[in-house]
Design an enzyme around this catalytic site. Structure first.
Site, PDB file in Angstrom:
ATOM      1  N   ARG A   1      58.596  36.752  44.975  1.00 57.24           N
ATOM      2  CA  ARG A   1      58.075  36.007  44.088  1.00 57.24           C
ATOM      3  C   ARG A   1      57.440  34.588  44.610  1.00 57.24           C
ATOM      4  O   ARG A   1      58.379  33.514  44.576  1.00 57.24           O
ATOM      5  CB  ARG A   1      58.910  35.820  42.776  1.00 57.24           C
TER       6      ARG A   1
ATOM      7  N   PHE B   1      44.908  47.382  42.713  1.00 53.98           N
ATOM      8  CA  PHE B   1      44.716  46.224  43.128  1.00 53.98           C
ATOM      9  C   PHE B   1      45.236  45.818  44.534  1.00 53.98           C
ATOM     10  O   PHE B   1      45.067  44.811  45.071  1.00 53.98           O
ATOM     11  CB  PHE B   1      45.359  45.061  42.280  1.00 53.98           C
TER      12      PHE B   1
ATOM     13  N   ARG C   1      53.800  49.102  36.637  1.00 55.56           N
ATOM     14  CA  ARG C   1      53.481  48.978  38.195  1.00 55.56           C
ATOM     15  C   ARG C   1      53.659  50.456  38.827  1.00 55.56           C
ATOM     16  O   ARG C   1      54.796  51.038  38.477  1.00 55.56           O
ATOM     17  CB  ARG C   1      54.331  47.941  38.568  1.00 55.56           C
TER      18      ARG C   1
ATOM     19  N   GLU D   1      48.347  49.097  38.133  1.00 56.86           N
ATOM     20  CA  GLU D   1      49.138  49.032  37.087  1.00 56.86           C
ATOM     21  C   GLU D   1      48.682  50.270  36.187  1.00 56.86           C
ATOM     22  O   GLU D   1      47.293  50.420  36.036  1.00 56.86           O
ATOM     23  CB  GLU D   1      48.931  47.695  36.348  1.00 56.86           C
TER      24      GLU D   1
ATOM     25  N   ARG E   1      58.328  50.193  39.424  1.00 58.46           N
ATOM     26  CA  ARG E   1      58.788  48.904  39.706  1.00 58.46           C
ATOM     27  C   ARG E   1      60.168  48.910  40.132  1.00 58.46           C
ATOM     28  O   ARG E   1      60.800  48.024  40.985  1.00 58.46           O
ATOM     29  CB  ARG E   1      58.699  48.034  38.587  1.00 58.46           C
TER      30      ARG E   1
ATOM     31  N   LYS F   1      45.279  40.748  34.434  1.00 59.36           N
ATOM     32  CA  LYS F   1      46.690  41.287  34.328  1.00 59.36           C
ATOM     33  C   LYS F   1      46.824  42.638  33.277  1.00 59.36           C
ATOM     34  O   LYS F   1      46.673  42.079  32.199  1.00 59.36           O
ATOM     35  CB  LYS F   1      47.528  39.848  33.933  1.00 59.36           C
TER      36      LYS F   1
ATOM     37  N   LYS G   1      50.802  34.270  38.137  1.00 63.82           N
ATOM     38  CA  LYS G   1      50.403  34.791  36.726  1.00 63.82           C
ATOM     39  C   LYS G   1      50.147  33.688  35.486  1.00 63.82           C
ATOM     40  O   LYS G   1      50.889  32.692  35.528  1.00 63.82           O
ATOM     41  CB  LYS G   1      51.519  36.140  36.154  1.00 63.82           C
TER      42      LYS G   1
ATOM     43  N   GLU H   1      42.254  38.355  39.068  1.00 64.99           N
ATOM     44  CA  GLU H   1      42.372  39.792  38.728  1.00 64.99           C
ATOM     45  C   GLU H   1      42.853  39.787  37.236  1.00 64.99           C
ATOM     46  O   GLU H   1      43.891  39.066  36.719  1.00 64.99           O
ATOM     47  CB  GLU H   1      43.293  40.389  39.622  1.00 64.99           C
TER      48      GLU H   1
HETATM   49  P1  AMP Z   1      55.520  40.239  35.228  1.00 68.91           P
HETATM   50  O1  AMP Z   1      56.085  41.502  34.786  1.00 68.91           O
HETATM   51  O2  AMP Z   1      55.153  39.332  33.887  1.00 68.91           O
HETATM   52  O3  AMP Z   1      56.502  39.507  36.084  1.00 68.91           O
HETATM   53  O4  AMP Z   1      54.018  40.009  35.743  1.00 68.91           O
HETATM   54  C1  AMP Z   1      53.969  40.967  36.742  1.00 68.91           C
HETATM   55  C2  AMP Z   1      53.508  42.164  36.971  1.00 68.91           C
HETATM   56  O5  AMP Z   1      52.220  42.323  36.336  1.00 68.91           O
HETATM   57  C3  AMP Z   1      53.178  42.893  38.078  1.00 68.91           C
HETATM   58  O6  AMP Z   1      54.447  43.603  38.603  1.00 68.91           O
HETATM   59  C4  AMP Z   1      52.586  44.196  37.676  1.00 68.91           C
HETATM   60  O7  AMP Z   1      53.074  45.381  37.081  1.00 68.91           O
HETATM   61  C5  AMP Z   1      51.598  43.475  36.574  1.00 68.91           C
HETATM   62  N1  AMP Z   1      50.007  43.364  36.908  1.00 68.91           N
HETATM   63  C6  AMP Z   1      49.346  43.740  36.088  1.00 68.91           C
HETATM   64  N2  AMP Z   1      48.010  43.648  36.634  1.00 68.91           N
HETATM   65  C7  AMP Z   1      48.181  43.219  37.926  1.00 68.91           C
HETATM   66  C8  AMP Z   1      47.358  42.670  38.985  1.00 68.91           C
HETATM   67  N3  AMP Z   1      46.085  42.690  38.898  1.00 68.91           N
HETATM   68  N4  AMP Z   1      47.951  42.191  40.214  1.00 68.91           N
HETATM   69  C9  AMP Z   1      49.209  42.283  40.301  1.00 68.91           C
HETATM   70  N5  AMP Z   1      50.072  42.723  39.411  1.00 68.91           N
HETATM   71  C10 AMP Z   1      49.640  43.132  38.038  1.00 68.91           C
END
Ligand code: AMP
Length: 574
Positions: free
Chosen positions: A415, A338, A254, A299, A269, A249, A421, A247
């Site tokens: 997590r 998503f 969030r 998001e 979040r 990102k 990611k 998907e």
């Molecule tokens: P990080 O904040 O770097 O830990 O990345 C995770 C965050 O990416 C999630 O908490 C979401 O807010 C965001 N995100 C963006 N696109 C997606 C997606 N397709 N699926 C899940 N999370 C996503």
């Protein structure tokens, strides 16, 4: 059992305030929990966190410093000028209330204080300021000096005892199951129901059996599922066998949207209620989603008039209480959905991701404002790479690869490797970390009058403590630098935070209660005797050449990068 006397809680506040050890804190709390009336353990739990309800309930007391000082003046019969000058000398409204309050004997109960604080919070509209001031003055009149100190701090949100939700879960496990080993069971329930009051009452009255039964309720947020990071595309393939749902990102905020058949509520979040910030998203959801009730996630991202993605920073301007409508027009957003966690009265969190996604696809009619996240199902590395490149080419951060296996349930608050990611920055061997600011060093020379560096820590989830990882002094603009002391003033505490592990030679000039999260870019992780992150044989992990990227107001301290993540990265890179 009658309501607990408030002085007993105030005594515990005092003990917690004085301790600089996380373990001691847990001991004090566990002992105390065993003695309190079970039927009011929920309100005691909120008050220990300096709250009068769960954070997601969005209940604000709505009193500023000046108003509380006026209540103190009324209570003590002193002139406002005298109250102000005492406040200036002591620097703390709590201490001012303690010093000036008329010296009553402690007679208040926890229920009395709690109910009065709610009465104050509920007052709104014309005349409400006066009502709040008078109601607080009447409460202070009945309070002893020590009680007054803590009532004033709870009102202003400055209690800062250093205990977090996780600390309370540890203490509840010890108090009601006899061992900390049961904390994971409480934490699992807390991830589905992040309301410390409900968890405390359930474990105290119904025990672990009751805890196991806690499920999803529309209107109450669920801790969001998180992603691990991958070093390479090969790693994604190794960790996710079979079909991989890639998907896009999105770099925004969030959103978890709840619809109970009548009202839509949005949560961030941090599980804060952000409904009022995004009336356009609420309207969009009404048009786009057809279901009797739901909990869905996505998001929210700023977009231009052509629908192109814009940088995350722009979205920050939507974080406001006033001029909301103006900014809805100025900064249009799109919600990319998503996941689906609940539909038409049924929880979906135990269903595998493909089933949840299918249900989401069924109820959505995409519009300009509400869309499904772009995705591609892949089996091979080439396919993943193609999709990644396509995402980057039109402004996304990278991809989230998701498992489609039968065990790919929604893991609330976890997590894990079901979601991975992979960001563009990882390819450049530069990583970012979300770190908690726990202290600061005064600046010298050009930086005199502000801070020269911030002491930053990662979160050790297993031990519920913070461990230092770097001193952050670069990457700030001049304006950001100049604003540091003001920004951090309200988090200052007189000693090291109780839940911080720090080397004896690491001596910042000021300490902060863990509250602010910063995103930090680093070049390399090395060993250092001065830091305590994943410390082993006297050597911790440290980040070299850290640079400030941005504040992460959307993350709470316990949502910072974990010590385990940093250790894993260090091992991989070695
Ligand atoms: P990080 O904040 O770097 O830990 O990345 C995770 C965050 O990416 C999630 O908490 C979401 O807010 C965001 N995100 C963006 N696109 C997606 C997606 N397709 N699926 C899940 N999370 C996503």
């Amino acid at each position: 059992m009658p309501s607990l006397r408030f002085i007993k809680l105030a005594n515990v506040f005092e003990q917690l305030e004085r301790t600089t050890s996380g373990n001691k804190m847990r001991e004090i709390l566990a002992r105390f929990f065993k003695t309190v009336p079970k039927k009011e353990i929920d309100i005691i739990a909120y008050l220990l966190l300096g709250q009068i309800a769960s954070k997601y309930e969005d209940i604000n007391i709505g009193m500023a410093e000046k108003m509380v000082l006026r209540s103190i003046a009324i209570d003590s019969g002193r002139a406002e000028k005298e109250v102000s000058s005492t406040f200036k000398k002591l620097g703390d409204v709590g201490l001012t209330a303690e010093k000036l309050t008329t010296k009553s004997k402690p007679t208040l109960t926890v229920a009395q204080v709690f109910n009065t604080l709610h009465k104050i919070a509920a007052a709104s509209g014309p005349g409400s300021q006066e009502f709040k001031i008078k109601t607080l003055a009447a409460l202070l009149k009945k309070a002893s000096p020590k009680e007054a100190r803590y009532i004033a701090r709870i009102i202003l949100g400055t209690l800062r005892l250093g205990a977090g939700d996780m600390t309370l879960l540890d203490a509840l496990a010890i108090a009601f199951t006899g061992t900390k080993a049961n904390k994971p069971k409480l934490e699992h329930a807390y991830n589905i129901c992040p309301d410390i009051g409900i968890i405390a009452k359930t474990i105290a009255i119904k025990g672990l059996k009751g805890i196991e039964k806690i499920g999803v309720t529309v209107g109450r947020p669920i801790q969001m599922m998180l992603a691990q990071r991958a070093k390479s595309v090969q790693m994604i393939k190794e960790k996710i066998p079979g079909v991989i749902a890639c998907e896009e990102k999105y770099d925004g905020e969030r959103v978890q949207a709840h619809f109970d058949g009548k009202r839509i509520i949005l949560f961030s979040r941090r599980l804060e209620n952000t409904t009022n910030q995004f009336p356009d998203v609420v309207e969009g959801l009404k048009k786009s989603i057809k279901a009797k009730s739901y909990v869905i996630e996505g998001e929210v991202v700023p977009i231009d008039e052509k629908g192109n993605l814009l940088p995350f920073q722009i979205l920050m301007q939507r974080r406001r209480k006033y001029d909301v409508e103006l900014y809805v027009k100025k900064i249009p957003v799109c919600l990319f959905l998503f996941d689906l966690l609940f539909l038409n009265g049924k929880s979906y969190i135990h269903k595998p991701y493909p089933e949840r996604h299918k249900a989401l696809q069924k109820i959505i009619k995409p519009t300009k404002r509400i869309k499904l996240a772009n995705r591609k199902l892949c089996k091979e590395i080439d396919c993943i790479e193609d999709f990644f490149n396509w995402c980057i080419s039109h402004g996304a951060e990278g991809i989230i690869a998701k498992s489609c296996a039968p065990d790919s349930t929604y893991k609330a608050g976890v997590r894990g490797w079901l979601w991975i990611k992979w960001k563009q920055e990882y390819q450049k061997l530069a990583d970012t970390f979300d770190l908690v600011v726990v202290g600061a060093f005064y600046g010298k020379g050009k930086r005199a009058g502000t801070y020269g560096a911030l002491l930053c820590a990662a979160y050790n989830h297993k031990l519920d403590r913070f461990e230092t990882f770097c001193k952050l002094g670069s990457g700030f603009t001049d304006k950001q630098l100049a604003e540091l002391p003001k920004k951090f003033a309200k988090y200052k505490i007189p000693h090291k935070p109780a839940r911080l592990l720090v080397h004896k030679d690491m001596k910042p000039d000021v300490w902060f209660t863990p509250a602010v999260v910063v995103e930090v870019l680093g070049a390399e992780i090395t060993r250092s005797p001065l830091h305590t992150c994943a410390v082993e044989k006297g050597q911790g992990l440290a980040l070299r050449f850290p640079r400030f990227v941005r504040y992460r107001a959307d993350k709470s301290p316990e949502q910072a990068t974990t010590v385990k993540e940093i250790l894993d990265m260090y091992k991989e890179r070695k």
